[in-house]
Scaffold this active site. Structure first.
Site, PDB file in Angstrom:
ATOM      1  N   LYS A 103       0.848  -1.201   0.000  1.00  0.00           N
ATOM      2  CA  LYS A 103       0.000   0.000   0.000  1.00  0.00           C
ATOM      3  C   LYS A 103       0.875   1.238   0.000  1.00  0.00           C
ATOM      4  O   LYS A 103       0.669   2.166  -0.794  1.00  0.00           O
ATOM      5  CB  LYS A 103      -0.897   0.014   1.235  1.00  0.00           C
ATOM      6  CG  LYS A 103      -1.444   1.408   1.575  1.00  0.00           C
ATOM      7  CD  LYS A 103      -2.225   1.465   2.840  1.00  0.00           C
ATOM      8  CE  LYS A 103      -1.587   2.075   4.017  1.00  0.00           C
ATOM      9  NZ  LYS A 103      -1.369   3.492   4.105  1.00  0.00           N
ATOM     10  N   ASN A 104       1.882   1.290   0.877  1.00  0.00           N
ATOM     11  CA  ASN A 104       2.652   2.525   1.032  1.00  0.00           C
ATOM     12  C   ASN A 104       3.624   2.784  -0.104  1.00  0.00           C
ATOM     13  O   ASN A 104       4.184   3.869  -0.202  1.00  0.00           O
ATOM     14  CB  ASN A 104       3.357   2.536   2.392  1.00  0.00           C
ATOM     15  CG  ASN A 104       2.344   2.734   3.520  1.00  0.00           C
ATOM     16  OD1 ASN A 104       1.204   3.155   3.262  1.00  0.00           O
ATOM     17  ND2 ASN A 104       2.703   2.400   4.726  1.00  0.00           N
TER      18      ASN A 104
ATOM     19  N   CYS B 162      -5.027   8.336   8.865  1.00  0.00           N
ATOM     20  CA  CYS B 162      -5.353   7.711  10.151  1.00  0.00           C
ATOM     21  C   CYS B 162      -5.078   8.700  11.295  1.00  0.00           C
ATOM     22  O   CYS B 162      -4.145   9.471  11.255  1.00  0.00           O
ATOM     23  CB  CYS B 162      -4.492   6.472  10.361  1.00  0.00           C
ATOM     24  SG  CYS B 162      -5.023   5.105   9.355  1.00  0.00           S
TER      25      CYS B 162
ATOM     26  N   ARG C  58       0.134  15.206  12.343  1.00  0.00           N
ATOM     27  CA  ARG C  58       0.903  14.669  11.214  1.00  0.00           C
ATOM     28  C   ARG C  58       1.447  15.837  10.400  1.00  0.00           C
ATOM     29  O   ARG C  58       0.948  16.185   9.351  1.00  0.00           O
ATOM     30  CB  ARG C  58       0.023  13.720  10.407  1.00  0.00           C
ATOM     31  CG  ARG C  58      -0.421  12.551  11.287  1.00  0.00           C
ATOM     32  CD  ARG C  58      -1.082  11.424  10.567  1.00  0.00           C
ATOM     33  NE  ARG C  58      -0.131  10.644   9.795  1.00  0.00           N
ATOM     34  CZ  ARG C  58      -0.471   9.491   9.205  1.00  0.00           C
ATOM     35  NH1 ARG C  58      -1.700   9.055   9.295  1.00  0.00           N
ATOM     36  NH2 ARG C  58       0.399   8.811   8.499  1.00  0.00           N
TER      37      ARG C  58
ATOM     38  N   ASP D 233       4.126   0.312  11.949  1.00  0.00           N
ATOM     39  CA  ASP D 233       2.902  -0.207  11.310  1.00  0.00           C
ATOM     40  C   ASP D 233       2.614  -1.654  11.684  1.00  0.00           C
ATOM     41  O   ASP D 233       1.585  -2.197  11.288  1.00  0.00           O
ATOM     42  CB  ASP D 233       2.986  -0.076   9.779  1.00  0.00           C
ATOM     43  CG  ASP D 233       3.001   1.388   9.366  1.00  0.00           C
ATOM     44  OD1 ASP D 233       3.330   1.661   8.192  1.00  0.00           O
ATOM     45  OD2 ASP D 233       2.720   2.252  10.214  1.00  0.00           O
TER      46      ASP D 233
ATOM     47  N   ARG E 132      -8.932   0.603   3.535  1.00  0.00           N
ATOM     48  CA  ARG E 132      -7.986   1.529   2.902  1.00  0.00           C
ATOM     49  C   ARG E 132      -6.678   0.822   2.573  1.00  0.00           C
ATOM     50  O   ARG E 132      -5.992   1.185   1.637  1.00  0.00           O
ATOM     51  CB  ARG E 132      -7.677   2.697   3.854  1.00  0.00           C
ATOM     52  CG  ARG E 132      -8.759   3.740   3.963  1.00  0.00           C
ATOM     53  CD  ARG E 132      -8.249   4.956   4.712  1.00  0.00           C
ATOM     54  NE  ARG E 132      -6.914   5.281   4.287  1.00  0.00           N
ATOM     55  CZ  ARG E 132      -5.923   5.623   5.126  1.00  0.00           C
ATOM     56  NH1 ARG E 132      -6.142   5.682   6.415  1.00  0.00           N
ATOM     57  NH2 ARG E 132      -4.727   5.907   4.668  1.00  0.00           N
TER      58      ARG E 132
HETATM   59  C1  EPZ Z   1       4.368   6.799   6.366  1.00  0.00           C
HETATM   60  O1  EPZ Z   1       3.709   7.910   6.961  1.00  0.00           O
HETATM   61  C2  EPZ Z   1       3.317   5.704   6.274  1.00  0.00           C
HETATM   62  N1  EPZ Z   1       2.202   6.169   5.456  1.00  0.00           N
HETATM   63  C3  EPZ Z   1       2.812   5.341   7.671  1.00  0.00           C
HETATM   64  O2  EPZ Z   1       1.980   4.200   7.500  1.00  0.00           O
HETATM   65  C4  EPZ Z   1       3.997   4.930   8.552  1.00  0.00           C
HETATM   66  O3  EPZ Z   1       3.527   4.730   9.866  1.00  0.00           O
HETATM   67  C5  EPZ Z   1       5.069   6.013   8.541  1.00  0.00           C
HETATM   68  O4  EPZ Z   1       5.454   6.327   7.182  1.00  0.00           O
HETATM   69  C6  EPZ Z   1       6.328   5.574   9.290  1.00  0.00           C
HETATM   70  O5  EPZ Z   1       6.836   4.409   8.689  1.00  0.00           O
HETATM   71  C7  EPZ Z   1       2.368   6.173   4.114  1.00  0.00           C
HETATM   72  O6  EPZ Z   1       3.401   5.778   3.593  1.00  0.00           O
HETATM   73  C8  EPZ Z   1       1.191   6.670   3.313  1.00  0.00           C
HETATM   74  P1  EPZ Z   1       6.799   9.909   8.412  1.00  0.00           P
HETATM   75  P2  EPZ Z   1       4.418   9.372   6.925  1.00  0.00           P
HETATM   76  O7  EPZ Z   1       6.883  11.146   7.627  1.00  0.00           O
HETATM   77  O8  EPZ Z   1       5.218   9.501   5.703  1.00  0.00           O
HETATM   78  C9  EPZ Z   1       7.164  13.161  11.857  1.00  0.00           C
HETATM   79  C10 EPZ Z   1       0.121   2.840   7.688  1.00  0.00           C
HETATM   80  O9  EPZ Z   1      -0.410   2.293   8.656  1.00  0.00           O
HETATM   81  N2  EPZ Z   1       7.189  14.126  10.757  1.00  0.00           N
HETATM   82  O10 EPZ Z   1       7.852   8.852   8.251  1.00  0.00           O
HETATM   83  O11 EPZ Z   1       3.375  10.361   7.223  1.00  0.00           O
HETATM   84  C11 EPZ Z   1       5.822  12.463  11.997  1.00  0.00           C
HETATM   85  O12 EPZ Z   1       4.946  13.215  12.808  1.00  0.00           O
HETATM   86  C12 EPZ Z   1       0.578   4.278   7.803  1.00  0.00           C
HETATM   87  O13 EPZ Z   1       0.342   2.295   6.568  1.00  0.00           O
HETATM   88  C13 EPZ Z   1       7.383  15.470  11.038  1.00  0.00           C
HETATM   89  O14 EPZ Z   1       7.524  15.873  12.183  1.00  0.00           O
HETATM   90  O15 EPZ Z   1       5.384   9.207   8.193  1.00  0.00           O
HETATM   91  C14 EPZ Z   1       6.212  11.152  12.632  1.00  0.00           C
HETATM   92  O16 EPZ Z   1       6.352  11.333  14.025  1.00  0.00           O
HETATM   93  C15 EPZ Z   1       0.281   4.878   9.159  1.00  0.00           C
HETATM   94  N3  EPZ Z   1       7.405  16.353  10.000  1.00  0.00           N
HETATM   95  C16 EPZ Z   1       7.592  10.852  12.052  1.00  0.00           C
HETATM   96  O17 EPZ Z   1       8.093  12.108  11.567  1.00  0.00           O
HETATM   97  C17 EPZ Z   1       7.256  15.958   8.702  1.00  0.00           C
HETATM   98  O18 EPZ Z   1       7.304  16.815   7.791  1.00  0.00           O
HETATM   99  C18 EPZ Z   1       7.598   9.873  10.912  1.00  0.00           C
HETATM  100  O19 EPZ Z   1       6.659  10.318   9.954  1.00  0.00           O
HETATM  101  C19 EPZ Z   1       7.049  14.577   8.438  1.00  0.00           C
HETATM  102  C20 EPZ Z   1       7.029  13.683   9.476  1.00  0.00           C
END
Ligand code: EPZ
Length: 422
Positions: free
Chosen positions: A22-23, A117, A122, A306, A398
């Site tokens: 999915k991701n 989610c 986020r 995840d 989803r």
């Molecule tokens: C991706 O989310 C995945 N979603 C998430 O999967 C997954 O949990 C996450 O990566 C971590 O592996 C998709 O790929 C669509 P991040 P993403 O940017 O990209 C902080 C699922 O269940 N952050 O790696 O949104 C953020 O708050 C979903 O499939 C900032 O502070 O995650 C988090 O604490 C849920 N500023 C951490 O970094 C930013 O600009 C990691 O977020 C971006 C992120």
């Protein structure tokens, strides 16, 4: 609204085939907007996030042909760039990839702030940091992100924290930029490698994906004219591995990449179950109650956030007391309240949860609080004694393709029924 009715007490046995990730898919589909041509993507999971994304691309002028439910041909030669349907983009998190790809293709983008989610705040500050470093002006106003650039010029960008989305989004925005972009402290998840492989197949020049330094040499055009297959879903594979552990089952998880699950495999072995990788399959089996374990979620290759809720089910019934610490998301323990309704004994303490293992769970009416929590509660329902009803399936649909069929094929007593409208 549908619900799942699960009659528990089953040991899962047999073979399950993993779908495309999915991701990865939710990044590859917007990435096609960078291509002034035609391309085909196979092994796409048939999930609602993919369907929404295809509708958004059609609104932008792309011609989408479903060759079958897992293969799509994208003709993105004539697209407009600034009228993304704002109501649709706010439905899910991955819509932010539209900014990187439209900025890269047209030097402008206007996208509704992403939804997704409910895991806590986020933010997308790292995405914006990358776009601005490349020379774009970015404004967040009235629930929209508006980005534009005269020119996008490659540069070095050091990520303040490891971010999957920001790493991919900066890659998308820089493949057609002038010069070279270097992303340091990049995320290394398998789906990042998949996006880089896809873009390179279409004519980009990206090196180092899967390490913490990714180098993108800008090219003039992405030609397309190629077919690409989505990487197997490491999280779906891990979900079924943990289902085998929780139900004292015996599962062969097929069409996966075992090394993407090395961290989980190590934990499952530590908890006393058996794991054997055989080519593109993983065999997981046990007849014992899992041992307790301590877990801390980390960016790849650490323990994936995840898979945290699904592991939570195993810890809830483990022998002893376990502590799990969620380092990525602020509120990813909402599912523990649902598990406690089923007889678990879990206490949340800030970023951690303490699991006092219980001998058994019993069926109860529960609801999916997010995508992976939903998958975890299906596993809990299969383990529990008695009947569980699971609502709020929109989250599960989803991200998991035909999940109840896959569980039914390996022995679960699980039915999807339409929920009576009160
Ligand atoms: C991706 O989310 C995945 N979603 C998430 O999967 C997954 O949990 C996450 O990566 C971590 O592996 C998709 O790929 C669509 P991040 P993403 O940017 O990209 C902080 C699922 O269940 N952050 O790696 O949104 C953020 O708050 C979903 O499939 C900032 O502070 O995650 C988090 O604490 C849920 N500023 C951490 O970094 C930013 O600009 C990691 O977020 C971006 C992120």
């Amino acid at each position: 609204m549908d619900k799942l009715i699960i009659k528990g007490g089953t040991r899962l046995k047999g073979e399950v085939t993993i779908s495309g990730a999915k991701n990865a898919a939710v990044a590859l589909i917007p990435a096609t907007l960078l291509i002034n041509g035609i391309c085909t993507i196979t092994n796409i999971p048939n999930i609602s996030d993919v369907k929404i994304f295809c509708k958004i691309l059609e609104e932008l002028g792309a011609i989408i042909t479903w060759n079958n439910e897992n293969e799509i041909t994208f003709d993105t030669r004539n697209i407009s760039c600034t009228n993304t349907p704002l109501d649709m983009t706010s439905k899910f998190r991955a819509s932010y990839y539209l900014i990187g790809s439209l900025l890269g293709r047209c030097k402008e983008a206007m996208v509704g702030l992403p939804g997704g989610c409910n895991l806590g705040p986020r933010p997308i500050d790292q995405h914006i940091k990358g776009f601005e470093a490349l020379g774009a002006k970015v404004e967040v106003t009235q629930g929209k992100i508006i980005a534009s650039a005269k020119n996008l010029v490659g540069t070095s960008i050091y990520m303040d924290m490891v971010s999957v989305g920001a790493t991919i989004n900066i890659m998308l925005a820089s493949v057609l930029a002038k010069g070279t972009t270097i992303i340091e402290n990049a995320a290394k998840e398998p789906h990042i490698v998949d996006v880089a492989n896809f873009l390179n197949t279409m004519g980009a020049d990206i090196r180092g994906a899967g390490t913490d330094v990714i180098k993108i040499n800008g090219v003039k055009k992405l030609h397309g004219n190629a077919t690409y297959s989505v990487v197997p879903d490491q999280i779906e594979a891990g979900t079924f591995m943990l289902a085998a552990v929780a139900t004292k089952g015996d599962l062969v998880i097929k069409s996966c990449i075992p090394e993407h699950l090395d961290c989980l495999t190590a934990k499952i072995l530590e908890m006393g179950a058996n794991v054997e990788a055989e080519g593109d399959s993983i065999h997981v089996w046990t007849t014992k109650r899992p041992n307790k374990a301590n877990i801390k979620t980390q960016p790849y290759p650490g323990f994936p956030t995840d898979l945290q809720p699904q592991m939570g089910v195993c810890l809830a019934i483990a022998n002893g007391t376990s502590i799990m610490k969620e380092e990525i998301w602020e509120s990813r323990f909402q599912y523990t309240a649902e598990l406690n309704k089923m007889g678990a004994n879990i206490t949340n303490q800030g970023k951690s949860a303490i699991f006092e293992g219980v001998k058994e769970l019993y069926g109860a009416p529960v609801e999916a609080t997010d995508l992976r929590a939903g998958a975890a509660l299906i596993i809990a329902g299969i383990v529990a004694k008695g009947e569980t009803t699971l609502t709020n399936l929109v989250h599960i649909d989803r991200g998991y393709e035909n999940i109840e069929e896959k569980f039914r094929k390996i022995g679960a007593n699980i039915q999807r029924v339409a929920e009576e409208i009160e």
